[in-house]
Design a protein around this motif. Structure first.
Motif, mmCIF file in Angstrom:
data_model
loop_
_atom_site.group_PDB
_atom_site.id
_atom_site.type_symbol
_atom_site.label_atom_id
_atom_site.label_comp_id
_atom_site.label_asym_id
_atom_site.label_seq_id
_atom_site.Cartn_x
_atom_site.Cartn_y
_atom_site.Cartn_z
ATOM 1 N N UNK A 72 -71.265 -0.809 -10.638
ATOM 2 C CA UNK A 72 -72.725 0.042 -10.920
ATOM 3 C C UNK A 72 -73.727 0.431 -12.064
ATOM 4 N N UNK A 73 -73.142 1.358 -12.034
ATOM 5 C CA UNK A 73 -73.564 2.482 -13.082
ATOM 6 C C UNK A 73 -73.969 1.865 -14.828
ATOM 7 N N UNK A 74 -73.382 0.617 -14.956
ATOM 8 C CA UNK A 74 -73.822 0.310 -16.466
ATOM 9 C C UNK A 74 -74.411 -0.486 -16.326
ATOM 10 N N UNK A 75 -75.134 -0.298 -17.065
ATOM 11 C CA UNK A 75 -76.875 -1.558 -17.392
ATOM 12 C C UNK A 75 -76.309 -2.667 -18.021
ATOM 13 N N UNK A 76 -75.393 -2.586 -18.647
ATOM 14 C CA UNK A 76 -74.870 -3.500 -19.558
ATOM 15 C C UNK A 76 -74.773 -4.993 -18.273
ATOM 16 N N UNK A 77 -73.824 -4.915 -17.743
ATOM 17 C CA UNK A 77 -73.747 -6.219 -16.402
ATOM 18 C C UNK A 77 -74.353 -6.194 -15.196
ATOM 19 N N UNK A 78 -75.570 -7.351 -15.731
ATOM 20 C CA UNK A 78 -76.805 -7.659 -14.830
ATOM 21 C C UNK A 78 -76.221 -8.159 -13.179
ATOM 22 N N UNK A 79 -77.334 -7.111 -12.033
ATOM 23 C CA UNK A 79 -76.432 -7.523 -11.206
ATOM 24 C C UNK A 79 -75.619 -9.741 -10.387
ATOM 25 N N UNK A 80 -76.697 -10.256 -11.700
ATOM 26 C CA UNK A 80 -76.073 -12.320 -10.831
ATOM 27 C C UNK A 80 -74.522 -11.942 -11.589
ATOM 28 N N UNK A 81 -74.182 -11.636 -13.347
ATOM 29 C CA UNK A 81 -73.515 -11.385 -13.715
ATOM 30 C C UNK A 81 -71.941 -11.183 -12.699
ATOM 31 N N UNK A 82 -72.085 -10.033 -11.617
ATOM 32 C CA UNK A 82 -71.343 -9.224 -11.037
ATOM 33 C C UNK A 82 -71.054 -10.540 -10.454
ATOM 34 N N UNK A 83 -71.799 -10.880 -9.553
ATOM 35 C CA UNK A 83 -71.576 -12.018 -8.233
ATOM 36 C C UNK A 83 -70.605 -13.012 -9.101
#
Length: 125
Positions: A72-83
């Motif tokens: 969650x602290x990294x900027x290169x993984x947006x929330x939509x990619x996390x889902x």
């Protein structure tokens, strides 16, 4: 608390289950053993992902905006990619459960029956 649970599962529970599947289940069908091995590997990856990388928040409206964990602290993984990553992990376990249930059902049906699925069909599952 999540790190303690992860440490216990990674050092005690998962190795014990892998040992039972690989060494103590010789009478089990080889396809069933492979299915359980893949399922256990999927559960191991889910434990690592949901305990360390992205810790889920249990309250309903908050998981869409709140994020805990290392990813969650990294900027290169947006929330939509996390889902998307979460969806892949959850669907992978579901597919393995369905595969194992289908194989168990096929093992229990005796001889030729209308309920039995052909082996040609089962090869694609």
């Amino acid at each position: 608390l999540m790190f303690a649970i992860l440490a216990i599962t990674l050092t005690v529970i998962h190795p014990l289950v892998f040992y039972v599947i690989l060494k103590q289940s010789k009478s089990m069908n080889s396809e069933m053993r492979k299915g359980y091995l893949v399922l256990q590997t999927t559960q191991l990856l889910q434990d690592i992902f949901f305990s360390l990388l992205k810790q889920p928040y249990p309250l309903t409206p908050v998981p869409a905006v709140a994020c805990m964990g290392i990813c969650c602290g990294v900027e290169w993984i947006p929330a939509i990619k996390m889902f998307g990553i979460i969806t892949i992990f959850l669907n992978g376990a579901g597919v393995m459960y369905i595969y194992l249930m289908l194989r168990m059902q096929q093992e229990l049906i005796p001889g030729p029956s209308r309920l039995r699925i052909s082996m040609r069909c089962c090869l694609y599952i």
